[in-house]
Design a protein around this motif. Structure first.
Motif, short mmCIF file in Angstrom:
data_model
loop_
_atom_site.label_atom_id
_atom_site.label_comp_id
_atom_site.label_asym_id
_atom_site.label_seq_id
_atom_site.Cartn_x
_atom_site.Cartn_y
_atom_site.Cartn_z
N UNK A 76 -20.06 6.30 18.50
CA UNK A 76 -20.64 7.68 18.06
C UNK A 76 -19.91 7.04 16.40
N UNK A 77 -18.47 6.74 16.91
CA UNK A 77 -17.62 6.54 15.65
C UNK A 77 -17.49 6.04 14.43
N UNK A 78 -18.87 4.31 14.69
CA UNK A 78 -18.93 4.19 13.79
C UNK A 78 -19.46 4.41 12.67
N UNK A 79 -20.22 5.48 12.98
CA UNK A 79 -21.34 6.06 11.59
C UNK A 79 -19.56 6.86 11.09
N UNK A 80 -21.06 7.69 9.56
CA UNK A 80 -19.40 8.36 8.33
C UNK A 80 -19.35 9.88 9.31
N UNK A 81 -17.91 9.90 9.70
CA UNK A 81 -17.92 10.87 10.07
C UNK A 81 -17.58 12.30 8.75
N UNK A 115 -6.98 14.82 13.35
CA UNK A 115 -7.71 14.02 13.57
C UNK A 115 -7.14 13.30 15.79
N UNK A 116 -5.55 14.32 16.16
CA UNK A 116 -5.11 14.16 16.70
C UNK A 116 -6.74 14.59 18.38
N UNK A 117 -7.42 15.28 17.64
CA UNK A 117 -8.84 15.76 18.21
C UNK A 117 -9.79 14.61 18.87
N UNK A 118 -9.80 13.69 17.27
CA UNK A 118 -10.63 11.88 18.07
C UNK A 118 -10.23 10.91 18.30
N UNK A 119 -8.82 11.63 18.14
CA UNK A 119 -7.68 10.47 19.25
C UNK A 119 -7.90 10.88 20.80
N UNK A 162 -29.64 18.98 18.98
CA UNK A 162 -29.63 19.01 20.60
C UNK A 162 -28.75 17.77 20.69
N UNK A 163 -28.57 17.24 20.17
CA UNK A 163 -27.79 16.04 20.71
C UNK A 163 -26.06 17.03 20.07
N UNK A 164 -26.37 17.27 18.48
CA UNK A 164 -24.72 17.98 18.31
C UNK A 164 -24.37 19.27 19.18
N UNK A 165 -25.48 19.90 19.66
CA UNK A 165 -24.43 20.42 20.20
C UNK A 165 -23.91 19.99 22.01
N UNK A 166 -24.08 18.65 22.40
CA UNK A 166 -23.03 18.74 22.80
C UNK A 166 -22.07 18.04 22.44
N UNK A 167 -21.60 17.91 21.01
CA UNK A 167 -20.45 17.23 20.43
C UNK A 167 -19.47 18.46 20.21
N UNK A 168 -20.33 19.85 20.22
CA UNK A 168 -19.67 21.46 19.95
C UNK A 168 -19.24 21.53 21.42
N UNK A 169 -19.25 20.81 22.33
CA UNK A 169 -18.82 21.60 24.01
C UNK A 169 -18.10 20.98 24.37
N UNK A 170 -18.00 19.59 24.00
CA UNK A 170 -17.08 18.42 24.14
C UNK A 170 -16.08 18.89 23.14
N UNK A 228 -12.65 23.08 11.31
CA UNK A 228 -11.78 21.58 11.23
C UNK A 228 -12.08 20.89 12.79
N UNK A 229 -11.95 21.27 13.66
CA UNK A 229 -12.26 20.01 14.55
C UNK A 229 -13.82 19.55 14.25
N UNK A 230 -14.73 20.00 13.94
CA UNK A 230 -16.10 19.87 12.88
C UNK A 230 -16.13 18.49 12.25
N UNK A 231 -15.32 18.80 11.22
CA UNK A 231 -15.34 18.05 10.22
C UNK A 231 -14.93 16.92 10.84
N UNK A 232 -13.99 16.70 11.93
CA UNK A 232 -13.32 15.07 11.47
C UNK A 232 -14.24 14.75 12.96
N UNK A 233 -15.07 15.30 14.43
CA UNK A 233 -14.78 14.71 15.65
C UNK A 233 -17.03 14.59 14.90
N UNK A 234 -17.06 15.36 14.36
CA UNK A 234 -18.43 15.36 14.22
C UNK A 234 -18.53 14.45 13.59
N UNK A 235 -20.28 13.60 13.37
CA UNK A 235 -20.67 12.83 12.43
C UNK A 235 -21.95 14.21 10.52
N UNK A 236 -21.70 13.13 9.82
CA UNK A 236 -22.54 13.90 9.11
C UNK A 236 -23.92 14.68 9.21
N UNK A 237 -24.35 13.64 9.47
CA UNK A 237 -26.17 13.94 10.32
C UNK A 237 -25.60 15.15 11.19
#
Length: 688
Positions: free
Chosen positions: A333-338, A311-315, A275-283, A173-182
């Motif tokens: 990245x927060x300007x893109x579609x979550x 939502x707290x993960x994003x904050x 490759x870029x998305x894997x960085x977001x996985x660790x974060x 579930x944290x992926x859906x709120x922090x990651x962008x669609x792409x």
């Protein structure tokens, strides 16, 4: 790409996975052959007797013995096979996402499966974890996928076999709120690609056999049975473990082959973005772990569960990007579609995943109730932080009452003898050694230097007891034996002017201390009014002894009693501050996926040590004093959890000063800090 798969294109690793799956199935076949071997020998002997070739008394005895052994082996093999087939495999508790509640998410996953040329997953579920995987839920105990999904996977009108049903896609579930669609699509590509090898009958059968063996071992490990059942389960468990040992290496290599085949197939889809998305996985993993341990855990202990953890993960990660230069680019990245926009009701899904996280990591109830209510982030400082501090401060003063520490009205001007921070500081402060021949307040004869170690105190106590002229000084231990003393004592509990020990007398001692009545040098090594002195001063657990070895004797005693009181409250199961029952909310996790395993399934942290408990309670008392006397306010820090706000600024230098008091008994740094911020330790504080 090379090789042939279920759709006509073989990938690297798929052939190795199938060969390992056949090796697993050969183990099953050999076990079946061993079970049938006595029966085959019995058939040969019976056939020889009926044809007149194997006649005579020895052959008759052999026929009877072998037939009996064959029957027993067949019965045992049938029992083991039934247990393996019917045992419920372990699955991850999740929140199922219906297609009507997330049509865009299902459409994205199906498009991804079409691009990868693999079957689409049968369903999508959320889990409160930073990971994604495929999970087979075709076992009858799990309900299995819907009939329409089975037909869609096989593409025919006839009912398919259980092994051909596509697995369920489990998304963190944290992926859906922090990651962008792409980014989410790129991360899910190798996971969805795994449905291709999973559809192969041999791989599916091998996985089902291994899961059945694992479930059989779990069934055999349950202890609450009778003697006969324990013997039967022990035999079943031995056979299942034996088969698992022979299958372990082949099953591991099979899964590696499946993962390699899926990764190779997914290289054609969004490889650069992955490759870029894997960085977001660790974060996301770092932020999720910090949010659970620092923010959610204190709320769960108070009987409240944050309803918007994702939502707290994003904050939290946004706050991290503000503090850390290395993470500055992540906030753009927060300007893109979550990815959570793919859900029709992201708030309801976030609440369901948050309730599941509380159940998995803390062991809370499955549904909301009067003692288990949700809390929004706006209400967190008042509903969780303030209440937690005051509950811990009240517990600290209850334990001090049970230890016989006086509540003095000296200096507070109210004459009520209420709970004050000064009481705690005075009790834990180690007095300096005497420099003049004045009477030593702890009962040591005039002119005798104070003992520096606990062993020296014990020796002097024995000597003082033998030469004492008044071995039983007057004291009244009865009031402190009340296990539930009042948290806000009135004037009746004030010792009064006639009982005031005075500035030169330690409040820990009795009204008329004799030379041998030092509470830290008495024969029983206890406190004057402690009903269980040996348990309070000497924790029985060796880990507790090691943890409290670096503290003062009074700190060790107080920490042990606090730990015992906290354990008793947790055992009673009564939350310290129940909340009102909220209205009914959305459904929680799937009940069919739960089993009888004890909760929590995944504890976040080991139990707190005695030193940590004492430090937390003293910190809570300091924060209560700051709120009631200096106008401070409770706050929420997304990375560090509950925090104290003084003039709108977060205080970050309190913990080292509290540790100094706990470890060395030196309250000077903490008192200087209190004076600097205008906190009045002698003023009573409000408790719950």
């Amino acid at each position: 790409m090379t090789g042939v798969s279920a759709t006509g294109v073989e990938e690297r690793g798929a052939r190795g996975a199938r060969s390992r799956a056949l090796a697993v199935l050969r183990v099953r076949s050999r076990a079946l052959a061993v079970a049938l071997l006595p029966a085959a020998a019995a058939v040969i002997l019976l056939a020889g007797g009926s044809t007149g070739h194997l006649v005579g008394t020895p052959w008759d005895v052999a026929r009877g013995v072998v037939s009996a052994v064959a029957l027993l082996v067949l019965l045992a093999a049938t029992g083991v096979a039934l247990v393996v087939a019917r045992a419920r495999p372990a699955v991850t508790p999740t929140v199922t996402i219906a297609e009507e509640s997330a049509p865009d998410l299902y459409r994205m996953v199906r498009d991804l499966a079409d691009r990868l040329d693999v079957p689409a997953p049968s369903a999508i579920a959320l889990t409160p974890d930073c990971d994604s995987w495929l999970e087979d839920r075709t076992h009858p105990a799990h309900g299995g996928p819907p009939p329409e999904d089975r037909g869609a996977v096989t593409g025919g009108g006839q009912p398919p076999r259980r092994s051909t049903a596509a697995p369920v896609l489990v998304i963190g579930s944290p992926f859906l709120w922090w990651m962008r669609v792409g980014e989410l699509r790129a991360v899910l590509a190798p996971v969805v690609a795994g449905t291709g090898p999973s559809a192969h009958p041999d791989i599916a059968a091998a996985r089902r056999f291994v899961r059945g063996l694992d479930a059989a071992v779990a069934v055999a490990s349950v202890r609450r049975r009778g003697p006969l059942s324990r013997v039967v389960c022990a035999a079943v468990g031995w056979v299942a473990r034996l088969l698992l040992r022979h299958c372990r290496e082949h099953a591991a290599e099979m899964e590696r082959g499946v993962a390699a085949a899926a990764a190779e197939r997914a290289q054609a889809v969004d490889y650069g973005l992955r490759i870029v998305a894997q960085e977001q996985v660790g974060l996301a993993y770092a932020g999720w772990d910090r949010l659970l341990t620092r923010v959610a855990l204190p709320a769960w202990r108070m009987g409240r569960w944050p309803s918007k953890l994702d939502a707290g993960v994003v904050a939290a990660l946004t706050e991290l990007s503000r503090r850390d230069r290395l993470a500055e680019g992540f906030a753009s990245r927060l300007g893109e579609r979550p990815a959570c926009d793919l859900l029709e009701e992201p708030g309801a899904m976030d609440e369901a995943a948050s309730l599941l996280a509380a159940r998995l990591f803390h062991g809370g109830p499955a549904e909301r109730g009067a003692d288990w209510a949700p809390v929004d982030w706006q209400e967190y400082p008042e509903e969780v932080v303030d209440r937690t501090w005051r509950v811990e401060a009240a517990r600290l003063h209850r334990v001090l009452d049970s230890l016989g520490v006086r509540r003095t009205a000296e200096g507070n001007g109210s004459g009520t003898g209420g709970p004050t921070l000064a009481r705690v500081l005075d009790h834990l402060t180690t007095p300096p050694p005497p420099t003049d021949p004045a009477p030593w307040p702890y009962g040591t004869p005039r002119g005798t230097p104070a003992p520096q170690t606990q062993e020296a105190q014990e020796t002097q106590e024995i000597q003082g007891t033998e030469t004492s002229q008044d071995p039983e000084p007057s004291r009244d231990p009865e009031p402190s034996r009340d296990p539930e003393p009042s948290q806000n004592p009135g004037p009746s509990q004030d010792p009064g002017p006639s009982q005031d020990p005075g500035p030169s007398q330690d409040p820990w001692t009795s009204q008329d201390p004799g030379p041998s009545q030092d509470p830290w040098t008495s024969q029983d090594r206890g406190t004057p009014q402690d009903p269980r002195p040996s348990q309070a001063l000497h924790p029985s657990h060796p880990d507790e002894d090691d943890d409290l070895a670096g503290t003062t004797p009074r700190g060790a005693a107080l920490a042990a009693r606090l730990a015992a009181e906290l354990a008793r409250e947790e055992a009673d199961g009564a939350p310290p501050a129940p909340a009102e029952a909220p209205p009914a909310g959305p459904p929680g996790p799937d009940p069919v996926l739960w089993d009888d395993r004890p909760l929590p399934l995944f504890p976040l942290q080991p139990p707190r040590s005695g030193r940590e408990i004492l430090t937390d309670h003293i910190t809570a008392m300091v924060c209560c004093a700051a709120m009631d006397t200096a106008g401070a306010a409770p706050g929420l820090d997304w990375l560090d959890g509950p925090s104290l706000l003084v003039n709108g600024e977060r205080t970050a230098d309190l913990t080292p000063r509290v540790l100094t008091l706990v470890e060395t008994g030196d309250a000077a740094p903490l008192r200087a800090w209190l004076t600097e911020l205008g906190i009045r330790p002698e003023k009573p504080v409000r408790l719950v």
